[in-house]
Motif scaffolding. Structure first.
Motif, mmCIF file in Angstrom:
data_model
loop_
_atom_site.group_PDB
_atom_site.id
_atom_site.type_symbol
_atom_site.label_atom_id
_atom_site.label_comp_id
_atom_site.label_asym_id
_atom_site.label_seq_id
_atom_site.Cartn_x
_atom_site.Cartn_y
_atom_site.Cartn_z
ATOM 1 N N ALA A 124 0.836 -1.207 0.000
ATOM 2 C CA ALA A 124 0.000 0.000 0.000
ATOM 3 C C ALA A 124 0.870 1.257 0.000
ATOM 4 O O ALA A 124 0.621 2.207 -0.759
ATOM 5 C CB ALA A 124 -0.942 0.011 1.198
ATOM 6 N N ALA A 125 1.910 1.248 0.816
ATOM 7 C CA ALA A 125 2.791 2.425 0.912
ATOM 8 C C ALA A 125 3.513 2.694 -0.404
ATOM 9 O O ALA A 125 3.863 3.832 -0.700
ATOM 10 C CB ALA A 125 3.806 2.216 2.032
ATOM 11 N N ASN A 126 3.705 1.654 -1.221
ATOM 12 C CA ASN A 126 4.414 1.810 -2.500
ATOM 13 C C ASN A 126 3.475 2.135 -3.673
ATOM 14 O O ASN A 126 3.944 2.231 -4.811
ATOM 15 C CB ASN A 126 5.216 0.549 -2.817
ATOM 16 C CG ASN A 126 6.438 0.413 -1.936
ATOM 17 O OD1 ASN A 126 6.920 1.385 -1.371
ATOM 18 N ND2 ASN A 126 6.959 -0.795 -1.815
ATOM 19 N N MET A 127 2.191 2.310 -3.415
ATOM 20 C CA MET A 127 1.225 2.602 -4.494
ATOM 21 C C MET A 127 1.625 3.819 -5.316
ATOM 22 O O MET A 127 1.369 3.887 -6.517
ATOM 23 C CB MET A 127 -0.175 2.844 -3.929
ATOM 24 C CG MET A 127 -0.927 1.621 -3.549
ATOM 25 S SD MET A 127 -1.341 0.581 -4.948
ATOM 26 C CE MET A 127 -1.650 -0.949 -4.095
ATOM 27 N N HIS A 128 2.271 4.805 -4.694
ATOM 28 C CA HIS A 128 2.668 6.010 -5.413
ATOM 29 C C HIS A 128 3.700 5.726 -6.503
ATOM 30 O O HIS A 128 3.919 6.544 -7.371
ATOM 31 C CB HIS A 128 3.216 7.048 -4.424
ATOM 32 C CG HIS A 128 4.526 6.657 -3.823
ATOM 33 N ND1 HIS A 128 4.597 5.804 -2.739
ATOM 34 C CD2 HIS A 128 5.795 6.953 -4.180
ATOM 35 C CE1 HIS A 128 5.884 5.611 -2.447
ATOM 36 N NE2 HIS A 128 6.633 6.285 -3.302
ATOM 37 N N LYS A 129 4.316 4.525 -6.480
ATOM 38 C CA LYS A 129 5.334 4.168 -7.478
ATOM 39 C C LYS A 129 4.714 3.743 -8.811
ATOM 40 O O LYS A 129 5.435 3.555 -9.791
ATOM 41 C CB LYS A 129 6.234 3.050 -6.944
ATOM 42 C CG LYS A 129 7.095 3.467 -5.763
ATOM 43 C CD LYS A 129 7.979 2.336 -5.300
ATOM 44 C CE LYS A 129 8.845 2.745 -4.132
ATOM 45 N NZ LYS A 129 9.697 1.634 -3.670
ATOM 46 N N LEU A 130 3.407 3.525 -8.823
ATOM 47 C CA LEU A 130 2.748 3.074 -10.061
ATOM 48 C C LEU A 130 2.702 4.196 -11.099
ATOM 49 O O LEU A 130 2.497 5.326 -10.793
ATOM 50 C CB LEU A 130 1.329 2.584 -9.782
ATOM 51 C CG LEU A 130 1.240 1.277 -9.003
ATOM 52 C CD1 LEU A 130 -0.211 0.978 -8.668
ATOM 53 C CD2 LEU A 130 1.814 0.126 -9.802
#
Length: 130
Positions: A124-130
């Motif tokens: 969830a925390a890495n969603m901004h990497k999409l």
């Protein structure tokens, strides 16, 4: 056993996130740094392994545009689903929450609760990497 990640706000439209999560290749971008293996095995499935954990094969089970993507275990030995719920906040902002739902015996549930909780929080925390 049901675990949920914190809700994460991402500066992307719900449709963009839905399409990104619908492509299993994008899950590699979400994986924690402790990833030991990531391999796409088909248009709708992949295998991943974290250090010290057995490899897990996930398969796309269901897609409900633009609000939900459901992945499930490809093996019946460990029956579980990983659901991405996407809630549109505005044209260019969405909220994402991951939910893990598995059917495990109490001993297994106790052993995997910590690592799985940490894993879905990282995704969830890495969603901004999409």
């Amino acid at each position: 056993m049901n675990l949920e990640s914190p809700k994460v706000t991402v500066e992307k439209s719900a449709q963009y996130l839905f399409e990104s999560l619908s492509d299993v290749r994008n899950f590699e971008k979400l994986m924690p740094e402790s990833i030991a293996k990531f391999e796409v095995t088909g248009a709708d499935s992949f295998i991943f392994g974290l250090k010290g954990m057995p490899e897990i094969k996930l398969k796309m089970k269901e897609k409900n545009a633009p609000s939900q993507v459901v992945l499930g275990a490809a093996s019946d030995k460990l029956p579980f689903t990983l659901t991405g719920n996407i809630n549109s906040l505005s044209e260019n902002s969405s909220e994402v929450q991951l939910s893990f739902d598995g059917d495990f015996n109490p001993m297994m549930a106790m052993m995997i609760k910590g690592p799985i909780s940490k894993f879905i929080e990282t995704l969830a925390a890495n969603m901004h990497k999409l």
